[in-house]
Structure formats: C-alpha cells, structure tokens
Motif scaffolding. Sequence first.
Motif, PDB file in Angstrom:
ATOM      1  N   GLN A 129       0.802  -1.084   0.132  1.00  0.00           N
ATOM      2  CA  GLN A 129      -0.123   0.041  -0.027  1.00  0.00           C
ATOM      3  C   GLN A 129       0.788   1.261   0.135  1.00  0.00           C
ATOM      4  N   GLN A 130       1.887   1.132   0.663  1.00  0.00           N
ATOM      5  CA  GLN A 130       2.701   2.434   0.815  1.00  0.00           C
ATOM      6  C   GLN A 130       3.928   2.542  -0.220  1.00  0.00           C
ATOM      7  N   TRP A 131       4.312   1.767  -0.989  1.00  0.00           N
ATOM      8  CA  TRP A 131       5.508   1.949  -1.812  1.00  0.00           C
ATOM      9  C   TRP A 131       5.144   3.098  -2.690  1.00  0.00           C
ATOM     10  N   ARG A 132       4.032   3.303  -3.293  1.00  0.00           N
ATOM     11  CA  ARG A 132       3.980   4.443  -3.926  1.00  0.00           C
ATOM     12  C   ARG A 132       4.196   5.803  -3.394  1.00  0.00           C
ATOM     13  N   GLU A 133       3.680   5.845  -2.115  1.00  0.00           N
ATOM     14  CA  GLU A 133       4.288   7.040  -1.353  1.00  0.00           C
ATOM     15  C   GLU A 133       5.952   7.283  -1.275  1.00  0.00           C
ATOM     16  N   TRP A 134       6.280   5.949  -1.089  1.00  0.00           N
ATOM     17  CA  TRP A 134       7.738   6.188  -0.752  1.00  0.00           C
ATOM     18  C   TRP A 134       8.611   6.290  -2.362  1.00  0.00           C
ATOM     19  N   TYR A 135       7.961   5.814  -3.257  1.00  0.00           N
ATOM     20  CA  TYR A 135       8.551   5.825  -4.626  1.00  0.00           C
ATOM     21  C   TYR A 135       7.696   6.609  -5.801  1.00  0.00           C
ATOM     22  N   PRO A 136       7.292   7.682  -5.375  1.00  0.00           N
ATOM     23  CA  PRO A 136       6.201   8.226  -6.515  1.00  0.00           C
ATOM     24  C   PRO A 136       6.498   8.686  -7.889  1.00  0.00           C
TER      25      PRO A 136
END
Length: 255
Positions: free
Chosen positions: A35-42
């Motif tokens: 769920q969070q990877w997109r925030e971390w690697y936009p």
Amino acid sequence: MADSQQPNAQKLDAPSETLREQPLDYEAAWDQYGQQWREWYPHQAHAGDEWTGEGAGAARSLAEYEALIEREFVAPYIAPTDTVLEIGVGGGRTARILKRYCQHLVCADISSQMLQATRDRLGEVGVTYVKLDGKTLAGITPGSIDVCFCYDTMVHLEPRDIFNYLTQIPALMRGKRLCLFHHANTLSELGWQKFLSEWQYNLMGRRQGTAFSVMTPAIMERFLSHLGYTVQRQELTLVPRDCVWICQAPVSTDA
Ligand SMILES: C[S@@+](CC[C@H](N)C(=O)[O-])C[C@H]1O[C@@H](n2cnc3c(N)ncnc32)[C@H](O)[C@@H]1O
C-alpha cells in the motif's frame, strides 16, 4: 533451552496451550508495503523496481540487476514449454522475466497487495495467481510445476518457514523438478552489515515481517540434503550478500 534428551523436552518444544504465541505477520507487513510503496517511490511505475541489487552487492542499477538475474538464473534453466512457479512475486520484477521464458507462470504470494501489483503488471494471459496462507502451498496443483523459483523472498523468511516450504515443494513438481532458491547469508560481509542494521528492531522473538532473516548456506545445505534435494549449483559470488542454489527436488512420495 529444551534438551531433546530430557523427558519434558517435547512439552517445552510444543506450542503452549496457555500462552498465545503471536505469529510473525509476513502478510500484514507486505500488504502494508504494497500500500505504501507508491508514497515512498512516487516516480516509479512498478512496486519492487526499487530492489536494484545494490544492497546485495550484485549490481549498480535495476537494469543491471535484471540482466544478471536473466542471464545467470533464468535463461539457462527455463524452457519454452515449462510451467514455472514463483513463490513471493513482489511487484513482478522477476516474474516479468520468467514469463518471457516459460509457457505458463504461477505467481504465488502471501500478500494480496503484492499479488495485485504483479497482476496489474503482467495481466492474465499465461499467468495464474495464488494467494498463499504462509504455512502451506495449497492452491498450486500437485505435479504441475517444472521449475520452482524463489528469488528475493527467502531472504525475508525465518529458517523454519523456509524448511516448511521446502518440505512441500516436491509434491508440486514434475519433469525436471528444477528449483532455484535465494536466501540471506548473514555471515557474508554484506549480510553481516544487514544484520547489524536491523537486529535492534527484532528482539524478544518479535520480528518485523519485511526484515532479513538470519540464515546461512550451511543451514540451507542441511535442509536440502535432509529433504533429498540434489544440488547442481551453489552461487556465493554473483550476489555477494546472499546465496543462490540451483537444485533438483526429490521425487515426491505424495505423488
Ligand atoms: C522482496 S519481494 C520479492 C520480489 C520478487 N521475487 C522479485 O524478485 O522481484 C518479497 C515477496 O515475498 C512475499 N512473501 C513474504 N513472506 C512470504 C511467505 N511466507 N510466503 C510467500 N510469500 C511471501 C512478499 O509478500 C513479497 O511480495
């Protein structure tokens, strides 16, 4: 620590009826990652493309790492008629390469978020998706797999969980029964640096689900020989932090 020679050893080693042991929640940890990877690697198109092989000492970029995986571990072992199982597909980085080489790819993972990331990337044609429960390989048809691939996943699994999967893989295999297993080598220089960077977050048996496991080639060798796998290649230099095995699964007595 229980001594198996002592009369109460079995009781001490068995799960407690009064204490509720907390499971190591790989699933929640990886669902959260998914769920969070997109925030971390936009700026990145696909989950998992952040695993570039630099930390493993294997490559300086994603492209270099993918080329190494393809050249060393995929191309020499997979035929166009093979059905390949990948256990722990992440965002489909390695699965994408595997799919190009085989007839059918079975993508298995404990995290539905990560499975969805791979599904979004690879689609449905020639690919099956299996959500695992972490304990069994249920959902994968027995005797249907020519090559079992587990890359960058066992590096996160506790040794007993690795052993558990190894006990179940032979029943899934057919034909050349080839397996590729990649796990951490805590006693390598880079493996030791990784251990030093994480130990304080994983104490008292509590363990973050995405942490590295404490694992060595000697333990894996014992697992493989105990279970009757035939080792064809042990690779300790190309991915210097880790260890990669190419081996043949034993013929299953369950088949
Ligand atoms: C680092 S990713 C692997 C990525 C992929 N193999 C690649 O090469 O790009 C680790 C994956 O293993 C999955 N995983 C973690 N624990 C697992 C378990 N016990 N059984 C199956 N999959 C697991 C995670 O959900 C995650 O998708």
